[in-house]
Scaffold this motif. Structure first.
Motif, short mmCIF file in Angstrom:
data_model
loop_
_atom_site.label_atom_id
_atom_site.label_comp_id
_atom_site.label_asym_id
_atom_site.label_seq_id
_atom_site.Cartn_x
_atom_site.Cartn_y
_atom_site.Cartn_z
N GLY A 16 18.05 26.74 22.28
CA GLY A 16 19.29 27.21 21.66
C GLY A 16 19.91 28.26 22.58
N THR A 45 20.70 25.36 15.68
CA THR A 45 21.68 26.19 14.95
C THR A 45 22.80 26.65 15.87
N ALA A 256 12.31 29.85 19.54
CA ALA A 256 12.52 28.61 18.77
C ALA A 256 13.27 28.88 17.47
N LEU A 263 4.40 29.80 15.90
CA LEU A 263 4.08 30.11 17.31
C LEU A 263 3.76 31.60 17.45
N TYR A 279 26.24 26.00 6.64
CA TYR A 279 26.89 24.68 6.75
C TYR A 279 28.24 24.82 7.44
N HIS A 383 22.69 36.19 11.70
CA HIS A 383 24.10 35.80 11.69
C HIS A 383 24.79 36.01 13.03
C1 LIG Z 1 27.25 28.58 9.61
C2 LIG Z 1 26.82 29.55 10.70
C3 LIG Z 1 27.77 30.34 11.33
C4 LIG Z 1 27.37 31.23 12.32
N1 LIG Z 1 28.34 31.95 12.99
C5 LIG Z 1 27.98 32.76 14.01
C6 LIG Z 1 28.98 33.43 14.77
O1 LIG Z 1 30.18 33.24 14.56
N2 LIG Z 1 28.57 34.28 15.76
C7 LIG Z 1 27.25 34.48 16.03
O2 LIG Z 1 26.96 35.29 16.90
N3 LIG Z 1 26.29 33.81 15.37
C8 LIG Z 1 26.62 32.96 14.36
N4 LIG Z 1 25.66 32.27 13.68
C9 LIG Z 1 24.25 32.51 14.01
C10 LIG Z 1 23.81 31.76 15.26
O3 LIG Z 1 24.27 30.43 15.23
C11 LIG Z 1 22.27 31.75 15.34
O4 LIG Z 1 21.78 33.07 15.19
C12 LIG Z 1 21.84 31.24 16.71
O5 LIG Z 1 22.37 29.96 16.93
C13 LIG Z 1 20.32 31.19 16.81
O6 LIG Z 1 20.03 30.70 18.10
P1 LIG Z 1 18.56 30.35 18.54
O7 LIG Z 1 18.60 29.94 19.96
O8 LIG Z 1 17.65 31.45 18.14
O9 LIG Z 1 18.15 29.11 17.59
P2 LIG Z 1 18.55 27.57 17.66
O10 LIG Z 1 19.92 27.36 18.16
O11 LIG Z 1 18.22 27.02 16.31
O12 LIG Z 1 17.56 26.99 18.73
C14 LIG Z 1 16.18 26.88 18.49
C15 LIG Z 1 15.67 25.68 19.28
O13 LIG Z 1 14.24 25.68 19.19
C16 LIG Z 1 13.82 24.34 19.15
N5 LIG Z 1 12.48 24.28 18.60
C17 LIG Z 1 12.09 24.54 17.33
N6 LIG Z 1 10.76 24.39 17.22
C18 LIG Z 1 10.29 24.04 18.44
C19 LIG Z 1 9.00 23.74 18.97
N7 LIG Z 1 7.92 23.79 18.20
N8 LIG Z 1 8.89 23.39 20.26
C20 LIG Z 1 9.99 23.36 21.05
N9 LIG Z 1 11.24 23.64 20.63
C21 LIG Z 1 11.37 23.97 19.33
C22 LIG Z 1 14.87 23.63 18.30
O14 LIG Z 1 14.89 22.24 18.57
C23 LIG Z 1 16.15 24.35 18.72
O15 LIG Z 1 16.83 23.64 19.75
C24 LIG Z 1 26.01 31.36 12.67
C25 LIG Z 1 25.07 30.56 12.05
C26 LIG Z 1 25.46 29.64 11.08
C27 LIG Z 1 24.43 28.76 10.43
#
Ligand SMILES: Cc1cc2nc3c(=O)[nH]c(=O)nc-3n(C[C@H](O)[C@H](O)[C@H](O)COP(=O)(O)OP(=O)(O)OC[C@H]3O[C@@H](n4cnc5c(N)ncnc54)[C@H](O)[C@@H]3O)c2cc1C
Length: 419
Positions: A16, A45, A256, A263, A279, A383
């Motif tokens: 992500g 996400t 993740a 993990l 959503y 968020h």
């Molecule tokens: C409706 C909505 C609106 C939002 N609006 C905003 C906004 O305007 N501004 C903002 O800053 N934030 C916003 N957010 C929050 C933001 O989208 C999230 O905080 C952010 O995307 C999280 O990123 P991440 O990389 O931690 O997780 P993710 O994008 O979920 O990535 C995690 C990755 O880990 C992988 N994974 C999981 N388990 C494993 C495993 N065991 N082995 C290998 N890979 C694995 C998954 O496949 C995934 O690709 C919003 C969220 C939502 C739901």
């Protein structure tokens, strides 16, 4: 670097915005980085958020006021909060800690800890935008929060404005037709607006992630398209388990998102990570597209202009990571969009659900595992994960390099107190 001048071998689990940012910034330091994720970059996400790069998120989600509103919100079918009652027993410990985090003393402390991150986030994005060639995807101008009455505006933004003032975050308040001079597409029912002028917006969050991934892969980064089943840290070794095999690395970064809990437990930390599910639906872009990201304050939803249409994002659903999506609530919001934006159409072009990774105090987990210092945590950005992704990548790169950090990481430690 080792004596031969080679970087460390590093596995970044999760592709992500957070994991990708870690991967690229670590690679830039000369490390040999493998991204491990069964999905394509940015498809979790990070795909479906509202695209706001927030300079204004200084008020934690949990405040005494939020809690007073919760019972009524749970029974309102269009409110920004819903709960699957079947998940309630699993969620109770998280909710109890969330309650504790809403005390004024904690709100004060947590807002300072969020502010410390949000303050440094824009500079990290500037580097990332340049590094990933993503300048065309990012627009300045801000975020408009819209209300249809003076009372509604005060209820929804009064406390927020106090905190913005305290931290010197720039904003403007508009009333009446001035709002439509700033943003002509705002509907006639809107009477008050809070303009968060320093915020930026990304016109396609997934494309931003893809550009980061492209920059990483072009420089020889590896993407292992498999889920990590667990960590093997016996005897001081560092291995990830994929397809039943152990693959050794010098350093492991857990990024993740909402799926990081098991993990982290393998690395010795039981963190109260759960998910605030969210959503979106994509609507056709109105004839006059908005220049800004718009937020309807009552009921709460966001209307974000994106490359593929107008993205209506919903609030929070508490239902854990496994429950299937339930699009009924976000669909109910579609007809309400017209009250806030002229020419909004009710045709739904696509629907999406994702998992905000959330700790009950609203702070992420960033830092080394206590007993396995070569395991680094980078998850729980709730968020504002899009906002904080590149900054987290820079912090992780600083940790691996052993550099002095600009930010005190103790508020984000995995073993901090949640009560
Ligand atoms: C409706 C909505 C609106 C939002 N609006 C905003 C906004 O305007 N501004 C903002 O800053 N934030 C916003 N957010 C929050 C933001 O989208 C999230 O905080 C952010 O995307 C999280 O990123 P991440 O990389 O931690 O997780 P993710 O994008 O979920 O990535 C995690 C990755 O880990 C992988 N994974 C999981 N388990 C494993 C495993 N065991 N082995 C290998 N890979 C694995 C998954 O496949 C995934 O690709 C919003 C969220 C939502 C739901």
């Amino acid at each position: 670097m080792n004596a031969a001048g080679e970087g460390r071998t590093i596995a970044v689990i999760g592709g992500g915005i957070v994991g990708l940012s870690c991967a690229l910034f670590l690679q830039d330091e000369g490390h040999r980085v493998t991204l491990v994720d069964p999905r394509e970059p940015g498809e979790g996400t990070s795909f479906g958020n509202a695209g706001v790069l927030s300079a204004s998120s200084v008020l934690p989600i949990a405040t005494p006021g939020t809690l007073r509103k919760v019972p009524a919100m749970l029974f309102d079918k269009t409110s920004a909060l819903s709960l699957r009652w079947s998940y309630m027993p699993r969620m109770l410990p998280w909710l109890a800690r969330f309650l504790l985090a809403s005390r004024w003393s904690r709100v004060e402390r947590h807002s300072q800890s969020i502010r410390a991150l949000v303050d440094h986030a824009p500079a990290a994005h500037d580097i990332m935008i340049q590094r990933a060639g993503a300048g065309d995807l990012v627009k300045a101008g801000g975020w408009l929060k819209l209300a249809r009455s003076a009372e509604g505006f005060e209820r929804a933004t009064g406390l927020e404005r106090q905190f913005l003032r305290r931290y010197g975050v720039p904003f403007e308040v508009y009333e009446g037709d001035v709002i439509r001079e700033i943003e002509p597409c705002v509907g006639d029912e809107v009477t008050h607006a809070l303009h968060l002028t320093a915020n930026r917006r990304v016109t396609s969050p997934v494309e931003y992630s893809r550009r980061i991934a492209r920059a990483f892969l072009e420089r020889g980064g590896q993407h292992l398209k498999m889920p990590v089943l667990g960590l093997d840290l016996l005897g001081g070794a560092h291995g990830i388990i994929v397809e039943g095999k152990r693959r050794p690395f010098d350093t492991i970064v857990i990024a993740a998102g909402a799926f990081s809990g098991n993990l982290a437990a393998d690395a010795g930390h039981r963190v109260p990570l759960d998910t605030e599910r969210g959503y979106h639906v994509t609507l056709p872009m109105p004839e006059k597209p908005p220049e800004y990201t718009l937020q309807a304050l009552e009921p709460g939803f966001v209307l974000a202009p994106m490359l593929d249409g107008l993205r209506l994002t919903s609030g929070v659903e508490l239902a854990g990571i496994h429950a299937p999506p339930d699009f009924r609530r976000v669909r109910r919001l579609v007809p309400l969009a017209r009250r806030y934006i002229r020419g909004a159409r009710e045709e739904v072009l696509s629907e999406w659900q994702g998992h905000r990774p959330s700790l009950p105090d609203g702070l992420p987990v960033i830092g080394r595992a206590r007993t396995h210092p070569n395991v680094i945590f980078a998850f729980g950005h709730q968020h504002i994960g899009l906002t904080l992704g590149p900054l987290t990548g820079r912090i992780v790169a600083d940790l691996v390099a052993g550099r002095t950090l600009e930010i005190d990481l103790s508020p984000y430690a995995a073993d901090r107190s949640f009560i």
